[in-house]
Scaffold this active site. Sequence first.
Site, PDB file in Angstrom:
ATOM      1  N   ASP A  46      45.881  66.051  29.585  1.00 54.43           N
ATOM      2  CA  ASP A  46      45.960  64.872  30.430  1.00 54.43           C
ATOM      3  C   ASP A  46      46.019  63.701  29.413  1.00 54.43           C
ATOM      4  O   ASP A  46      46.402  64.098  28.153  1.00 54.43           O
ATOM      5  CB  ASP A  46      44.407  64.828  31.055  1.00 54.43           C
ATOM      6  CG  ASP A  46      43.299  64.968  30.252  1.00 54.43           C
ATOM      7  OD1 ASP A  46      43.552  64.739  28.919  1.00 54.43           O
ATOM      8  OD2 ASP A  46      42.168  65.534  30.801  1.00 54.43           O
ATOM      9  N   GLU A  92      45.733  75.510  30.459  1.00 53.68           N
ATOM     10  CA  GLU A  92      45.700  74.306  29.819  1.00 53.68           C
ATOM     11  C   GLU A  92      45.253  74.624  28.317  1.00 53.68           C
ATOM     12  O   GLU A  92      44.532  75.535  27.992  1.00 53.68           O
ATOM     13  CB  GLU A  92      44.727  73.542  30.530  1.00 53.68           C
ATOM     14  CG  GLU A  92      44.529  72.039  29.709  1.00 53.68           C
ATOM     15  CD  GLU A  92      43.795  71.112  30.723  1.00 53.68           C
ATOM     16  OE1 GLU A  92      43.918  70.093  30.498  1.00 53.68           O
ATOM     17  OE2 GLU A  92      43.129  71.496  31.323  1.00 53.68           O
ATOM     18  N   TYR A 144      33.217  66.022  29.828  1.00 47.45           N
ATOM     19  CA  TYR A 144      32.705  66.267  28.376  1.00 47.45           C
ATOM     20  C   TYR A 144      30.998  66.128  28.401  1.00 47.45           C
ATOM     21  O   TYR A 144      30.705  65.165  27.704  1.00 47.45           O
ATOM     22  CB  TYR A 144      33.470  65.799  27.232  1.00 47.45           C
ATOM     23  CG  TYR A 144      34.775  66.335  27.218  1.00 47.45           C
ATOM     24  CD1 TYR A 144      34.876  67.705  26.273  1.00 47.45           C
ATOM     25  CD2 TYR A 144      35.868  65.711  27.667  1.00 47.45           C
ATOM     26  CE1 TYR A 144      36.160  68.276  26.463  1.00 47.45           C
ATOM     27  CE2 TYR A 144      37.323  66.471  27.375  1.00 47.45           C
ATOM     28  CZ  TYR A 144      37.315  67.649  26.812  1.00 47.45           C
ATOM     29  OH  TYR A 144      38.350  68.224  26.550  1.00 47.45           O
ATOM     30  N   ASP A 189      42.944  64.779  24.418  1.00 47.69           N
ATOM     31  CA  ASP A 189      42.545  66.168  24.195  1.00 47.69           C
ATOM     32  C   ASP A 189      43.046  67.388  24.751  1.00 47.69           C
ATOM     33  O   ASP A 189      42.962  68.467  24.089  1.00 47.69           O
ATOM     34  CB  ASP A 189      40.886  66.155  24.791  1.00 47.69           C
ATOM     35  CG  ASP A 189      40.968  66.247  26.389  1.00 47.69           C
ATOM     36  OD1 ASP A 189      41.788  65.359  27.044  1.00 47.69           O
ATOM     37  OD2 ASP A 189      40.451  67.335  26.732  1.00 47.69           O
TER      38      ASP A 189
END
Length: 522
Positions: free
Chosen positions: A92, A487, A241, A89
Amino acid sequence: MEKKWKCRTLLRPPQWAAIFSIFVFFQLLPLSESLNLLEYGEALSKSLLYFEAQRSGHLPYNQRATWRHHSGLTDGLEQGVDLVGGYYDAGDNVKFGLPMAFTVTMLSWSVIQYGEEIAAAGEYRHALEAIKWGTDYFIKAHSQPHVLWVQVGDGDTDHYCWQRPEDMTTSRRGYKVDEDHPGSDVAGETAAAMAAASIVFRKTNPHYSHLLLDHAQQLFEFGDKFRGKYDSSIGVAKEYYPSVSGYMDELLWGALWLYKATDKVDYLNYAMEKAHSFGGITWAMKEFSWDVKYTGVQIIAAMLPMKEKHEQHNEVLQQYRSKAEYYICACLNKNNITNVHRTPGGLLYIRQWNNMQYVSSATFLLMVYSDHLQATNQMLNCHGVLVGPDELATFAKSQVDYILGSNPMAISYLVGHGSRYPQRVHHRGASMESYRNNKGFIGCTQGYDNWYGRQRSNPNVLVGALVGGPDSQDQFRDDRGNYMQTEACTYNTAPLVGVFAKLHALEQTSSYIFDPPLVSSS
């Protein structure tokens, strides 16, 4: 993702009106910007390249992000299911099903809406490859009619390590939703992704399109029959999430995408009959994201023609439209009371953590709704103030231009685009020497010790990634540890694919009309 609440030559007279509209569109910008048109075509190409850097699994021979290599080749082995493939995603190495599915839905919607423009830019094949990499995985993950594998890896253990995906030693356990452990939100979003993708592949790969549609219908039925939030069934997802909006928005979202894919009235009736009880016409939103789909539902419903076969639903459709236009007006700062905040530099600002995800999704919806108003010869009414489609498109363009460098920091937040962009993106693979150059194993803590804290630029450029972006005052700190800003996520970039293609097409037409190429007199 780190822990969070994560272009013609001969012109006939009737064409001058269209030309004037394009002229106005670009002249509404400052002169310096209109003369220095940003390279949207390049941004489009780079945005699609980003998804190759996020691939998990066995990489193909035509892989263009060559600093990446095969990874996650045993995913699902522990549970006796093939879960190799899909996307990481963000920075990571976990595969989270809900944001991955939303990414694929938005890529598919971009191709459905702007496929001709993407093809004209020479990027159609890459767009389809980006979608198919996700849907191939979803087919595997939907291993039984009422079973969907929705996560591979554990965010907690993954975040203790700073490892390239090619080296990862953390847990690759798979997590599923089923009849006893429901996940209507992730099932509804995955159904939406596969239904939208089935539309994309309908002409180029009809067999694959039918396969996707079968899976989408099964998943929707499963999610609707066995209702529940997936993060209540899978605890390890909650900290990364969480389904804060619940599952009703995803069921409405899935139903409308299935209606668009099948033209079956049952799906339309579902979205109309449950419009009130599921919040579709009661929630007035100021964001659209991997978690909150209500605005997307409202925009799609608002664009359904209010006549003929939809006549019986006109009243509900009008209520959907009212909520959709509330969102558009809020973005344009034209609501009486509540609007979306903006930074001093003019960027839409929702929240501190990864704000660019909300900017990119808003930009896509604004451009799509502008096209709808243009095609239907309508105006938007923001509390008595009439707004035309050009104003929506111009504002959407302003957001894109901010992203690409027209901002107080004079930095492009699309990595690899322009002369100045983030150099220390919070991304494990990009921040370490590539596996192609060094196949030596890099351990869990070794990555933190030798790579994470380095002040030097990342050795691999994560081209096309849209980072989290600046704060509420347009300030940005390029630091690998500043993951709220540095990120990038797949669902940040996905909505921009279609917008870049649309702006590239407008740019090509405008620059040809007003700046024709020099022709030799010889």
